[in-house]
Design a protein around this motif. Structure first.
Motif, PDB file in Angstrom:
ATOM      1  N   SER A  91       0.832  -1.205   0.000  1.00 25.94           N
ATOM      2  CA  SER A  91       0.000   0.000   0.000  1.00 25.94           C
ATOM      3  C   SER A  91       0.867   1.255   0.000  1.00 25.94           C
ATOM      4  O   SER A  91       0.570   2.233  -0.698  1.00 25.94           O
ATOM      5  N   GLU A  92       1.963   1.225   0.756  1.00 23.91           N
ATOM      6  CA  GLU A  92       2.903   2.355   0.767  1.00 23.91           C
ATOM      7  C   GLU A  92       3.503   2.584  -0.612  1.00 23.91           C
ATOM      8  O   GLU A  92       3.594   3.705  -1.100  1.00 23.91           O
ATOM      9  N   ILE A  93       3.924   1.499  -1.269  1.00 25.13           N
ATOM     10  CA  ILE A  93       4.524   1.606  -2.606  1.00 25.13           C
ATOM     11  C   ILE A  93       3.481   2.106  -3.603  1.00 25.13           C
ATOM     12  O   ILE A  93       3.783   2.950  -4.466  1.00 25.13           O
ATOM     13  N   TYR A  94       2.260   1.613  -3.492  1.00 15.88           N
ATOM     14  CA  TYR A  94       1.177   2.027  -4.392  1.00 15.88           C
ATOM     15  C   TYR A  94       0.936   3.532  -4.305  1.00 15.88           C
ATOM     16  O   TYR A  94       0.734   4.211  -5.307  1.00 15.88           O
ATOM     17  N   ARG A  95       0.985   4.081  -3.090  1.00 19.39           N
ATOM     18  CA  ARG A  95       0.646   5.485  -2.902  1.00 19.39           C
ATOM     19  C   ARG A  95       1.822   6.435  -3.093  1.00 19.39           C
ATOM     20  O   ARG A  95       1.662   7.520  -3.633  1.00 19.39           O
ATOM     21  N   PHE A  96       3.024   6.020  -2.642  1.00 17.07           N
ATOM     22  CA  PHE A  96       4.124   6.979  -2.588  1.00 17.07           C
ATOM     23  C   PHE A  96       5.348   6.606  -3.409  1.00 17.07           C
ATOM     24  O   PHE A  96       6.335   7.326  -3.382  1.00 17.07           O
ATOM     25  N   GLY A  97       5.333   5.477  -4.085  1.00 20.16           N
ATOM     26  CA  GLY A  97       6.491   5.091  -4.876  1.00 20.16           C
ATOM     27  C   GLY A  97       7.458   4.215  -4.105  1.00 20.16           C
ATOM     28  O   GLY A  97       7.184   3.774  -2.983  1.00 20.16           O
ATOM     29  N   THR A  98       8.621   3.974  -4.709  1.00 24.27           N
ATOM     30  CA  THR A  98       9.543   2.953  -4.197  1.00 24.27           C
ATOM     31  C   THR A  98      10.585   3.476  -3.212  1.00 24.27           C
ATOM     32  O   THR A  98      11.558   2.783  -2.916  1.00 24.27           O
ATOM     33  N   GLN A  99      10.405   4.687  -2.677  1.00 24.70           N
ATOM     34  CA  GLN A  99      11.378   5.227  -1.723  1.00 24.70           C
ATOM     35  C   GLN A  99      11.595   4.287  -0.538  1.00 24.70           C
ATOM     36  O   GLN A  99      12.712   4.148  -0.040  1.00 24.70           O
ATOM     37  N   TYR A 100      10.536   3.645  -0.116  1.00 27.08           N
ATOM     38  CA  TYR A 100      10.616   2.755   1.043  1.00 27.08           C
ATOM     39  C   TYR A 100      11.588   1.598   0.827  1.00 27.08           C
ATOM     40  O   TYR A 100      12.117   1.025   1.785  1.00 27.08           O
ATOM     41  N   LEU A 314       3.791  -2.119  -7.021  1.00 28.59           N
ATOM     42  CA  LEU A 314       3.914  -1.604  -8.387  1.00 28.59           C
ATOM     43  C   LEU A 314       2.919  -2.272  -9.333  1.00 28.59           C
ATOM     44  O   LEU A 314       2.347  -1.625 -10.218  1.00 28.59           O
ATOM     45  N   VAL A 315       2.720  -3.581  -9.152  1.00 31.58           N
ATOM     46  CA  VAL A 315       1.720  -4.290  -9.973  1.00 31.58           C
ATOM     47  C   VAL A 315       0.331  -3.722  -9.698  1.00 31.58           C
ATOM     48  O   VAL A 315      -0.463  -3.507 -10.621  1.00 31.58           O
ATOM     49  N   MET A 316       0.031  -3.455  -8.432  1.00 26.92           N
ATOM     50  CA  MET A 316      -1.262  -2.872  -8.076  1.00 26.92           C
ATOM     51  C   MET A 316      -1.421  -1.486  -8.705  1.00 26.92           C
ATOM     52  O   MET A 316      -2.498  -1.142  -9.204  1.00 26.92           O
ATOM     53  N   PHE A 317      -0.356  -0.703  -8.691  1.00 24.64           N
ATOM     54  CA  PHE A 317      -0.408   0.644  -9.291  1.00 24.64           C
ATOM     55  C   PHE A 317      -0.714   0.552 -10.782  1.00 24.64           C
ATOM     56  O   PHE A 317      -1.574   1.267 -11.307  1.00 24.64           O
ATOM     57  N   THR A 318      -0.018  -0.357 -11.480  1.00 25.05           N
ATOM     58  CA  THR A 318      -0.233  -0.528 -12.927  1.00 25.05           C
ATOM     59  C   THR A 318      -1.628  -1.063 -13.208  1.00 25.05           C
ATOM     60  O   THR A 318      -2.311  -0.612 -14.136  1.00 25.05           O
ATOM     61  N   TYR A 319      -2.079  -2.002 -12.392  1.00 29.60           N
ATOM     62  CA  TYR A 319      -3.407  -2.606 -12.579  1.00 29.60           C
ATOM     63  C   TYR A 319      -4.504  -1.547 -12.485  1.00 29.60           C
ATOM     64  O   TYR A 319      -5.409  -1.492 -13.326  1.00 29.60           O
ATOM     65  N   GLN A 329     -14.073   1.025  -3.517  1.00 34.84           N
ATOM     66  CA  GLN A 329     -12.678   0.740  -3.225  1.00 34.84           C
ATOM     67  C   GLN A 329     -11.888   2.005  -2.928  1.00 34.84           C
ATOM     68  O   GLN A 329     -11.070   2.038  -2.015  1.00 34.84           O
ATOM     69  N   SER A 330     -12.140   3.063  -3.706  1.00 36.93           N
ATOM     70  CA  SER A 330     -11.394   4.300  -3.496  1.00 36.93           C
ATOM     71  C   SER A 330     -11.748   4.961  -2.171  1.00 36.93           C
ATOM     72  O   SER A 330     -10.988   5.769  -1.649  1.00 36.93           O
ATOM     73  N   ALA A 331     -12.920   4.607  -1.604  1.00 29.92           N
ATOM     74  CA  ALA A 331     -13.330   5.163  -0.310  1.00 29.92           C
ATOM     75  C   ALA A 331     -12.787   4.352   0.863  1.00 29.92           C
ATOM     76  O   ALA A 331     -12.946   4.747   2.014  1.00 29.92           O
ATOM     77  N   ALA A 332     -12.154   3.223   0.561  1.00 27.28           N
ATOM     78  CA  ALA A 332     -11.653   2.342   1.623  1.00 27.28           C
ATOM     79  C   ALA A 332     -10.389   2.909   2.254  1.00 27.28           C
ATOM     80  O   ALA A 332      -9.739   3.800   1.716  1.00 27.28           O
ATOM     81  N   ALA A 333     -10.057   2.399   3.422  1.00 24.39           N
ATOM     82  CA  ALA A 333      -8.803   2.764   4.073  1.00 24.39           C
ATOM     83  C   ALA A 333      -7.638   2.260   3.215  1.00 24.39           C
ATOM     84  O   ALA A 333      -7.739   1.212   2.586  1.00 24.39           O
ATOM     85  N   PRO A 334      -6.509   2.995   3.182  1.00 26.35           N
ATOM     86  CA  PRO A 334      -5.403   2.615   2.294  1.00 26.35           C
ATOM     87  C   PRO A 334      -4.904   1.187   2.457  1.00 26.35           C
ATOM     88  O   PRO A 334      -4.572   0.528   1.480  1.00 26.35           O
ATOM     89  N   ASP A 335      -4.870   0.697   3.689  1.00 27.68           N
ATOM     90  CA  ASP A 335      -4.335  -0.649   3.884  1.00 27.68           C
ATOM     91  C   ASP A 335      -5.297  -1.739   3.444  1.00 27.68           C
ATOM     92  O   ASP A 335      -4.926  -2.909   3.423  1.00 27.68           O
ATOM     93  N   GLN A 336      -6.516  -1.352   3.091  1.00 26.38           N
ATOM     94  CA  GLN A 336      -7.444  -2.334   2.532  1.00 26.38           C
ATOM     95  C   GLN A 336      -7.311  -2.434   1.019  1.00 26.38           C
ATOM     96  O   GLN A 336      -7.872  -3.336   0.411  1.00 26.38           O
ATOM     97  N   PHE A 337      -6.534  -1.515   0.424  1.00 23.58           N
ATOM     98  CA  PHE A 337      -6.352  -1.544  -1.024  1.00 23.58           C
ATOM     99  C   PHE A 337      -5.818  -2.892  -1.486  1.00 23.58           C
ATOM    100  O   PHE A 337      -6.240  -3.421  -2.510  1.00 23.58           O
ATOM    101  N   VAL A 338      -4.848  -3.442  -0.743  1.00 20.49           N
ATOM    102  CA  VAL A 338      -4.225  -4.696  -1.168  1.00 20.49           C
ATOM    103  C   VAL A 338      -5.243  -5.826  -1.161  1.00 20.49           C
ATOM    104  O   VAL A 338      -5.293  -6.635  -2.097  1.00 20.49           O
TER     105      VAL A 338
END
Length: 639
Positions: A91-100, A314-319, A329-338
């Motif tokens: 979820s962190e990678i999906y929202r903010f990129g690969t800095q983590y 990254l796969v989730m971001f592309t999908y 889904q967009s109204a869900a909490a970020p950690d439920q995205f996965v």
């Protein structure tokens, strides 16, 4: 493994999730999920029944100190690889990129230091509880303070790590919350109490493999649906989702290279250096070399886990660039995205949704069972045996099992408390991250500074805890007052439906604030990855000041085997010519010399640890009177 500050939109309790709930799981998925629980229980019962009636306390707590390096390494990996990590990092990678991803740089020192400093010291003292070290180095009071701090930390942690994933899973798949909580709690309690550490380690191995398979299935199916991994990388690059190196040295910036690569080292040390759950696994190894190799083996495994989590993000971001999220889904909490992503992706592929849910629950099982076992061990060794040393082996074994069962029931109780806490849950769970740094500082104070004494250790620990709670809770209160989502501090964040704020645990990260704080708020905005470093440094500095003011170790006995000779080790790295100029003839002998050792009222188990092959210790001639402390002369010592 931990994260910081996120804004999120909670999923409303009235959100319509019926479509997802009704189609997500098939009978095959339920079979796969149940198989995980049955096989985990079977592994535990196998080790419980094997040799039933002949089990000793050493077998339950330390697996007879006969474990190989590979199962220990996989168990070390699984212990803090919770369900929150599996959901949080993508979820962190999906929202903010690969800095983590640069957190992986901290793994090198974060595992190398335990392998060459903490493990040799602990292993050669023949410890069972990490907090026995504190009595050997300081006194019994410091040992009890460290033990109580650890118990406080883990009791709070294990209830939430059980409840939070169940709640999130219920929101997406329709799993009954309390059925999953009870199932996980009971399965964990049974195989941990009956099988002991060996059962926990081998179930960890199995559960680690399930976690790998579940994540691998998502990567393979997801990348195939979006056109391959090359396509994933291209889309992420086009949308600036592949992060570069940020060299900003500001410790108040949430993520920079320095914050992740070096602040993360202290976080890793608090987990893999001095945490009882990990130390107990090192000490269960056949030899010291096997313990060190198991620590080395964790490094590539941690890197693989981190890379897989980043790939899922990254796969989730592309999908979702090709198949946009629904309104729900967009109204869900970020950690439920996965979870939503996985259920979207794997629907129509019987067995795979069940495999991923099994992957999540494997994370919870491995973490909770490790907590039960380590808590039962420290309670028995640090709080019971010192006061009741006459316990027979059979009674001690039975009491150890009762303690594990008791902690299992307490875990279920804490899960219920977690469900009632609402917004206060963030503050309660962030304590897990707050406590790790001061405990690390306490061990470093004892191990690296021979002048540190018991008063300094106690004052330093209290100061570190006060500083940790001040900054941590101040951060939460400030953000609540400003209407922002609280920062999970030194833990991960796990946003839950029903406005349950953010839960700090073991690996995710939040978003940055837009306004630059000033004054005291500036201190509260310290990056969560520097928390362990800041708090452990507070313990060391205050501990040294108090120790020097109270006379250091003058008039007190010091066991040289509890000290790691930092200066001699550093001088030994110099060329021989430089060593001769500095008169470094025999560094280890100069450092230790002939020293009278051993704190007062040492237990028989501790005395046994001193008399191993590394040192020859002989008691002074004359009888040892009851209640007095035997005095030993160390003839030869080598760390």
């Amino acid at each position: 493994m931990r994260e910081g500050v996120t804004a999120f939109t909670p999923l409303s309790p009235t959100s319509n999730t019926s479509t997802v709930k009704s189609t997500a799981f098939s009978p095959v998925d339920y079979v796969v999920f149940v198989l995980l629980l049955v096989l985990s229980l079977a592994i535990g019962l196998y080790h419980a029944c094997r040799g039933w009636g002949r089990h000793t306390i050493g077998q339950l707590q330390m697996a007879d100190r006969k474990m190989g390096c590979l199962p220990v390494a996989l168990s070390l990996l699984a212990t803090f690889q919770s369900a929150v990590a599996i959901l949080g990092v993508p979820s962190e990678i999906y929202r903010f990129g690969t800095q983590y991803w640069f957190l992986g740089c901290s793994y090198f020192l974060g595992l190398l230091i335990p392998a060459h400093i903490f493990i040799p010291v602990f292993y050669r003292l023949h410890l069972t509880s990490a907090y026995e070290y504190l009595e050997l180095r300081f006194n019994k009071t410091v040992r009890v303070c460290g033990t109580i701090t650890f118990i406080f930390q883990m009791v709070i942690y294990m209830g939430v790590v059980l409840y939070a994933p169940s709640l999130a899973l219920n929101a997406v798949t329709g799993f009954d919350i309390w059925l999953s909580v009870l199932t996980l709690g009971i399965v964990c309690t049974v195989y941990t109490a009956l099988g002991g550490l060996k059962a926990v380690i081998w179930t960890d191995v199995f559960q680690t493999l399930v976690m790998f398979l579940g994540q691998l299935a998502v990567i393979i199916v997801g990348s195939a649906k979006v056109g391959g991994l090359e396509r994933v990388w291209d889309v992420a690059s086009q949308h600036n989702h592949i992060s570069g190196i940020v060299l900003d040295p500001d410790p108040f910036v949430r993520h920079t290279f320095w914050t992740l690569a070096f602040g993360g080292v202290f976080m890793m040390l608090s987990l893999y250096g001095v945490n009882q759950a990990q130390v107990q696994r090192y000490l269960s190894s056949r030899t010291e070399k096997a313990a060190i190799l198991s620590c080395y083996a964790v490094f590539p495994c941690q890197q693989l886990v981190l890379c897989m989590s980043c790939l899922i993000g990254l796969v989730m971001f592309t999908y979702y660039k090709e198949y946009p999220m629904s309104t729900q889904q967009s109204a869900a909490a970020p950690d439920q995205f996965v979870l939503y992503f996985v259920m979207d992706l794997l629907r129509g592929l019987p067995g795979l949704p069940g495999l991923f849910v099994a992957c999540l629950f494997s994370g919870s099982l491995s973490t909770i069972s490790s907590a039960f076992n380590s808590l039962a061990t420290v309670t028995m060794e640090d709080l019971v045996r010192p006061w009741f040393p006459q316990f027979s082996e059979a009674r001690a074994t039975m009491l150890s099992r009762i303690l594990a069962c008791s902690y299992g029931l307490l875990c279920l109780g804490m899960a219920y408390v977690s469900s009632q806490m609402g917004p206060v849950l963030q503050a309660a769970i962030s304590i897990f991250g707050m406590v790790g740094g001061p405990l690390l500082g306490l061990f470093c104070l004892g191990m690296f500074f021979p002048c540190a004494n018991p008063p300094g250790a106690i004052v330093g620990l209290l100061a570190g805890l006060i500083m940790a709670f001040w900054i941590g809770i101040g951060n939460i209160v400030t953000r609540m007052g400003s209407g922002m989502a609280p920062s999970p501090l030194n833990g991960s964040h796990f946003s839950l439906p029903s406005n349950l704020s953010t839960i700090a645990m073991t690996t995710l990260m939040p978003s940055t604030t837009h306004s630059r704080p000033t004054g005291l708020q500036r201190l509260y905005s310290l990056s969560y990855l520097w928390y362990s470093a800041h708090n452990s440094t507070t313990v060391i500095v205050l501990g040294l000041i108090v120790s020097l003011l109270t006379g250091g170790m003058r008039g007190r006995t010091l066991n040289p085997r509890t000290i790691y000779p930092v200066l001699p080790r550093l001088l030994a790295l110099l060329p021989v010519s430089c060593q001769k100029r500095l008169h470094c003839k025999s560094l280890s002998q100069d450092f230790f010399g002939d020293t009278t050792v051993l704190p007062e009222k040492m237990s028989n188990g501790m005395l046994k640890g001193i008399r191993d092959k590394e040192a020859v210790a002989e008691p002074e001639e004359g009888p040892v009177h009851p209640g007095s402390s035997p005095t030993f002369i160390v003839q030869e010592t080598s760390l």
